[in-house]
Design a protein around this motif. Structure first.
Motif, PDB file in Angstrom:
ATOM      1  N   TYR A 188     -25.279  57.085 -16.230  1.00 34.31           N
ATOM      2  CA  TYR A 188     -24.876  58.454 -15.917  1.00 34.31           C
ATOM      3  C   TYR A 188     -23.694  58.437 -14.962  1.00 34.31           C
ATOM      4  O   TYR A 188     -23.841  58.581 -13.747  1.00 34.31           O
ATOM      5  N   CYS A 189     -22.501  58.254 -15.520  1.00 30.88           N
ATOM      6  CA  CYS A 189     -21.283  58.198 -14.705  1.00 30.88           C
ATOM      7  C   CYS A 189     -20.115  58.732 -15.517  1.00 30.88           C
ATOM      8  O   CYS A 189     -20.179  58.843 -16.742  1.00 30.88           O
ATOM      9  N   TYR A 190     -19.061  59.066 -14.826  1.00 33.08           N
ATOM     10  CA  TYR A 190     -17.873  59.627 -15.469  1.00 33.08           C
ATOM     11  C   TYR A 190     -17.357  58.660 -16.539  1.00 33.08           C
ATOM     12  O   TYR A 190     -17.156  57.478 -16.282  1.00 33.08           O
ATOM     13  N   GLY A 191     -17.161  59.186 -17.754  1.00 33.12           N
ATOM     14  CA  GLY A 191     -16.678  58.356 -18.843  1.00 33.12           C
ATOM     15  C   GLY A 191     -17.726  57.460 -19.465  1.00 33.12           C
ATOM     16  O   GLY A 191     -17.392  56.558 -20.239  1.00 33.12           O
ATOM     17  N   SER A 192     -19.000  57.688 -19.164  1.00 28.85           N
ATOM     18  CA  SER A 192     -20.078  56.827 -19.678  1.00 28.85           C
ATOM     19  C   SER A 192     -20.062  56.740 -21.201  1.00 28.85           C
ATOM     20  O   SER A 192     -19.915  57.761 -21.884  1.00 28.85           O
ATOM     21  N   HIS A 553     -13.449  59.599 -25.762  1.00 28.18           N
ATOM     22  CA  HIS A 553     -13.046  58.342 -25.122  1.00 28.18           C
ATOM     23  C   HIS A 553     -11.833  57.717 -25.819  1.00 28.18           C
ATOM     24  O   HIS A 553     -11.789  56.513 -26.072  1.00 28.18           O
ATOM     25  N   ALA A 554     -10.848  58.563 -26.106  1.00 24.90           N
ATOM     26  CA  ALA A 554      -9.676  58.095 -26.866  1.00 24.90           C
ATOM     27  C   ALA A 554      -8.982  56.922 -26.186  1.00 24.90           C
ATOM     28  O   ALA A 554      -8.606  55.939 -26.844  1.00 24.90           O
ATOM     29  N   SER A 555      -8.792  57.006 -24.888  1.00 26.63           N
ATOM     30  CA  SER A 555      -8.072  55.956 -24.179  1.00 26.63           C
ATOM     31  C   SER A 555      -8.839  54.642 -24.215  1.00 26.63           C
ATOM     32  O   SER A 555      -8.261  53.579 -24.489  1.00 26.63           O
ATOM     33  N   ARG A 556     -10.138  54.703 -23.946  1.00 26.90           N
ATOM     34  CA  ARG A 556     -10.935  53.487 -23.926  1.00 26.90           C
ATOM     35  C   ARG A 556     -11.027  52.853 -25.316  1.00 26.90           C
ATOM     36  O   ARG A 556     -10.965  51.630 -25.463  1.00 26.90           O
ATOM     37  N   ARG A 557     -11.124  53.670 -26.332  1.00 31.82           N
ATOM     38  CA  ARG A 557     -11.190  53.150 -27.693  1.00 31.82           C
ATOM     39  C   ARG A 557      -9.883  52.448 -28.067  1.00 31.82           C
ATOM     40  O   ARG A 557      -9.886  51.405 -28.727  1.00 31.82           O
TER      41      ARG A 557
END
Length: 579
Positions: A188-192, A553-557
């Motif tokens: 449970y955190c930002y961007g999880s 999560h476009a950036s992380r992907r």
């Protein structure tokens, strides 16, 4: 058995006792028949001596047509919902009731809600007897939820509240489980990336009145721990006098959240348990709860056993057949199936962003989700992509299809290469009520089992790549007159847009059009590596924020795909992709 007073009949005569004894004693108690017969037939009164006359037409009880079964949603809950829908709650759920099955359903739910000790579950279990123990449990629930009641009967309002509390129970247990296991801030955190966990948090915050902070009307429980969720967590923490910035669900905040909600439940709501195993067809199903986490363990008595996580209406299983490992270990098999090395490279690059080959989800509004690209049965009355995968399996490997699906009554109908419908025992699954039939635990098991088969896994990879056919060279998806295949020709670029299409298929064309406009690049026939890289750079920036609901999560992907480029698995050279 749930009943409804809807059967219209004549040529029946005799006293209420005689009619009940001759026709309805196996359906409901004498008291229920006596009282409801008069209620539903005003012309059955003192003037007729409370007797049925053959020339008159009366309304009689009949077994109600079953609610569309949501097998993952507690079957007991369906029984109670049926009573609510038929407005027969108070007539059935009361002290001394003879409606054993409905009382058992109530007792099972009260046990799940944490009232087992109050109900003396160890002594009586779900015995179908609405006696003092059940009345105590009903009274305890009622008081905890703001009702004044002695427990001798369940009112409609109490029954509705029981089902509401049951709805949120899995979400509450998810938070509790993470708190107890020490995984709270990781989930449970930002961007999880743990969307299921975030959905639980969002659902509970909305239930506690933080819908406005969540921007609930726009996003709902979307599983994205972004600005709105962080704002809601921060607002809740502030209201509770707990420090925090909302970027993560800390232990003190979680404890306050649980404390605000557990008061509506019995003391045993998080207690470990194991229910008796059930046998359905050729499989055994056991449900357990450990540390607040419910598990459904299914085995076929051979060597095949899987442990699903229970959530809301169904189950989920992230899978252990990892796509990356399968691709790297079965290149020759994929080549024989017609998959090029270039296509294999692309699938390898996007695999970490997608599901596993045996991933299953039956809890959401798509009823059944399976495989690497999480193909679904289809929401509502619409078709789904899962049928197209099964069509490909049936066309190429009919014996395999029969082994895993056909012998259980499943088939495909009105299906093309991309979407379609399934049928079960000859009935087309074209409505939500009918699609619910694939939400059962046994169907989750059958699909999981098929996902262990190497031939099925190979078909999944091929079918995933065929997604490119729907847009990469399709005339309808041309951008400013150019096919997407004219603009994006590198393995790296194709990996990015394929991943985008799985997540937000409708955004690719417009994102590329905007990127093309920003770059001002000429005819793609004149492009080299640098021009395509420039287009991709702008495209990646645009897709992060494009649309009402941007790509998740476009950036992380994108970073995941880029890592494969940096490590030499894929190429960003123009023309490197070969289908």
């Amino acid at each position: 058995m749930a009943i409804t007073w809807t059967a219209s009949r004549n040529h029946i005569q005799g006293s209420r006792w005689d009619v009940w004894n001759d026709h309805f004693k196996d359906m409901l108690t004498w008291e229920d028949f006596r009282d409801n017969a008069a209620k539903h037939n005003p012309h059955l009164n003192k003037s007729t001596g409370w007797c049925f006359l053959p020339e008159a037409t009366y309304v009689f009880p009949e077994p109600s047509s079953p609610v569309a079964e949501e097998p993952g949603q507690n079957k007991d809950a369906l029984d109670i919902q049926q009573l609510i829908d038929n407005d027969t709650v108070e007539a059935v759920l009361k002290s001394g009731s003879g409606a054993t099955a409905s009382v058992q359903a109530l007792q099972n739910i009260l046990k799940d809600l944490g009232f087992g000790t109050v109900m003396r579950w160890d002594a009586f279990g779900a015995d179908g007897n609405y006696g003092q123990s059940t009345a105590r449990a009903v009274r305890s629930f009622a008081v905890k939820n703001g009702f004044t009641a002695n427990g001798e009967k369940v009112t409609r309002a109490i029954a509705e509240q029981i089902l509401i509390r049951l709805t949120f129970l899995d979400d509450l247990r998810n938070i509790y489980n993470a708190l107890k296991n020490g995984t709270l801030e990781a989930f449970y955190c930002y961007g999880s990336p743990h969307s299921l966990a975030v959905i639980s948090l969002q659902t509970l915050l909305n239930e506690l009145g933080y819908g406005q902070a969540l921007n609930w009307e726009k996003y709902g429980a979307d599983g994205d721990y972004g600005k709105s969720t962080a704002h809601a967590v921060d607002t809740f923490a502030s209201d509770q006098g707990v420090p925090g910035d909302g970027l993560r669900l800390t232990r003190p905040i979680a404890e306050k959240l649980i404390d605000r909600l557990q008061g509506f439940y019995g003391d045993d709501w998080a207690q470990d348990m194991e229910l008796p195993e059930k046998k359905i067809n050729d499989i055994t199903i056991t449900e357990t709860r450990v540390n607040g986490k419910r598990k459904i363990i299914i085995s076929d008595g051979l060597s095949n056993t899987v442990r699903f996580s229970k959530f809301r209406k169904g189950v989920y299983y992230y899978g252990r057949q990892i796509t990356k490992e399968f691709i790297t270990g079965n290149t020759a098999e994929l080549n024989r199936a017609g998959v090029t090395n270039s296509a294999i490279n692309v699938m390898l690059a996007v695999s970490e962003n997608e599901g596993n080959l045996d991933g299953i989800n039956t809890w959401d509004n798509s009823f059944m989700t399976f495989g690497i690209f999480q193909w679904t049965l289809g929401a509502g009355k619409g078709p789904g992509e899962l049928a197209a995968l099964l069509k490909k399996i049936k066309d190429h490997h009919p014996a395999l299809f029969e082994t895993y699906y056909g012998r259980h009554g499943l088939d495909i109908t009105e299906t093309d290469a991309t979407t379609g419908y399934m049928s079960l025992n000859g009935t087309k699954l074209s409505t939500p009520d009918l699609k619910e039939k694939l939400r059962t635990h046994e169907w989750a098991f059958y699909f999981w089992l098929s996902g262990q088969d190497k031939q099925i896994q190979t078909m999944e990879i091929g079918h995933a790549l065929s997604r490119l056919d729907t847009f990469y060279t399709a005339k309808a998806h041309r951008v400013n007159g150019y096919y997407i295949s004219d603009l994006i020709t590198s393995e790296y670029g194709v990996g990015l847009i394929l991943d985008n299409h799985v997540n937000r298929p409708g955004y690719i064309k417009k994102c590329l059009a905007t990127a093309l406009e920003r770059t001002g690049l000429p005819d793609p026939e004149t492009w080299g590596d640098n021009e395509e890289k420039e287009l991709i750079r702008h495209y990646l920036q645009i897709r992060e924020t494009y649309g009402k609901s941007p790509m998740t999560h476009a950036s992380r992907r994108a970073e995941v795909t880029a890592a494969y480029l940096e490590n030499g698995f894929i190429s960003d050279a123009r023309g490197s992709f070969r289908i």
